[in-house]
Design an enzyme around this catalytic site. Structure first.
Site, PDB file in Angstrom:
ATOM      1  NE  ARG A 136      -0.184   6.785  -5.487  1.00 59.39           N
ATOM      2  CZ  ARG A 136      -1.005   6.745  -5.937  1.00 59.39           C
ATOM      3  NH1 ARG A 136      -2.252   6.366  -6.242  1.00 59.39           N
ATOM      4  NH2 ARG A 136      -1.285   8.118  -5.541  1.00 59.39           N
TER       5      ARG A 136
ATOM      6  CG  ASP B  45       1.834  16.152  -4.377  1.00 62.09           C
ATOM      7  OD1 ASP B  45       0.923  15.652  -4.037  1.00 62.09           O
ATOM      8  OD2 ASP B  45       2.390  16.942  -4.649  1.00 62.09           O
TER       9      ASP B  45
ATOM     10  CG  ASN C  87      -3.831   5.144   0.267  1.00 64.48           C
ATOM     11  OD1 ASN C  87      -3.740   3.610   0.094  1.00 64.48           O
ATOM     12  ND2 ASN C  87      -4.593   6.001  -0.816  1.00 64.48           N
TER      13      ASN C  87
END
Length: 200
Positions: free
Chosen positions: A184, A72, A10
């Site tokens: 994140r 994750d 990504n």
């Protein structure tokens, strides 16, 4: 310059961590998993975000001989006891079908009153060295769930999570606004002292 590999293909995620490391002036060259196409993707068989992040980071560190970072993350809904959690990306059965996941979750919560719609995004970021050394940092973004999606930014459950103190959903924030408060972003920023400690 020390090379660090991030277990993702990504480009947005790579850019986000690269900017955080650059701002901390760590002198680290961050590359994504695409730099090592021969390394297979790792099955996320852990039962927590931390376990899944560690599985991916260790596998990449072993395969490349380089320090590796993996993360994750998912959505944890209070009234569902923390679900969908690690199953966030495949809640409706097919991995990565954002619309189906969103529709199913909203249907499951349709009769849940406003005051019981608390939820948070959680992220575990792991750093693993080829010698087996490991560290995990976690980040959270607390909020409440809307009854209908709003906004076109972001992905996943962003259109229904409204961060605490906000009137907009995560999908209505600009990328910079979202990165500043995201689970994140918090986890990646938490890795800075870990990278400094382990990679010097």
């Amino acid at each position: 310059m020390k090379r660090l590999v991030l277990a993702t293909r990504n480009t947005g995620k790579i850019a986000e961590l690269r900017a955080i490391l650059a701002a901390a002036d760590l002198g680290v060259d961050l590359v994504g998993a695409d730099a090592y196409p021969e390394v297979p993707d790792v099955k996320e068989t852990g039962v927590t975000f931390a376990e899944n992040a560690l599985l991916k980071a260790h596998a990449l560190a072993q395969a490349t001989g380089l320090p590796a970072v993996a993360d994750d993350s998912g959505l944890c809904v209070d009234v569902l006891g923390g679900a969908p959690g690690i199953f966030s990306a495949r809640w409706a059965g097919t991995h990565g079908d954002d619309k189906a996941n969103l529709d199913l979750l909203l249907a499951q919560l349709s009769d849940i009153a406003e005051e019981h719609r608390g939820a948070h995004f959680a992220c575990a970021a792991a750093l693993a060295l080829p010698d087996g050394t490991e560290r995990v940092v976690e980040g959270r973004l607390e909020g409440t769930l809307r009854h209908a999606p709003s906004g076109t930014g972001g992905f996943g459950y962003d259109p229904i999570l409204q961060p605490l103190g906000e009137t907009r959903t995560c999908a209505e924030l600009t990328p910079d606004e979202k990165n500043a408060i995201s689970h994140r972003g918090k986890a990646f920023r938490g890795l800075v002292p870990v990278v400094r400690e382990l990679l010097g």
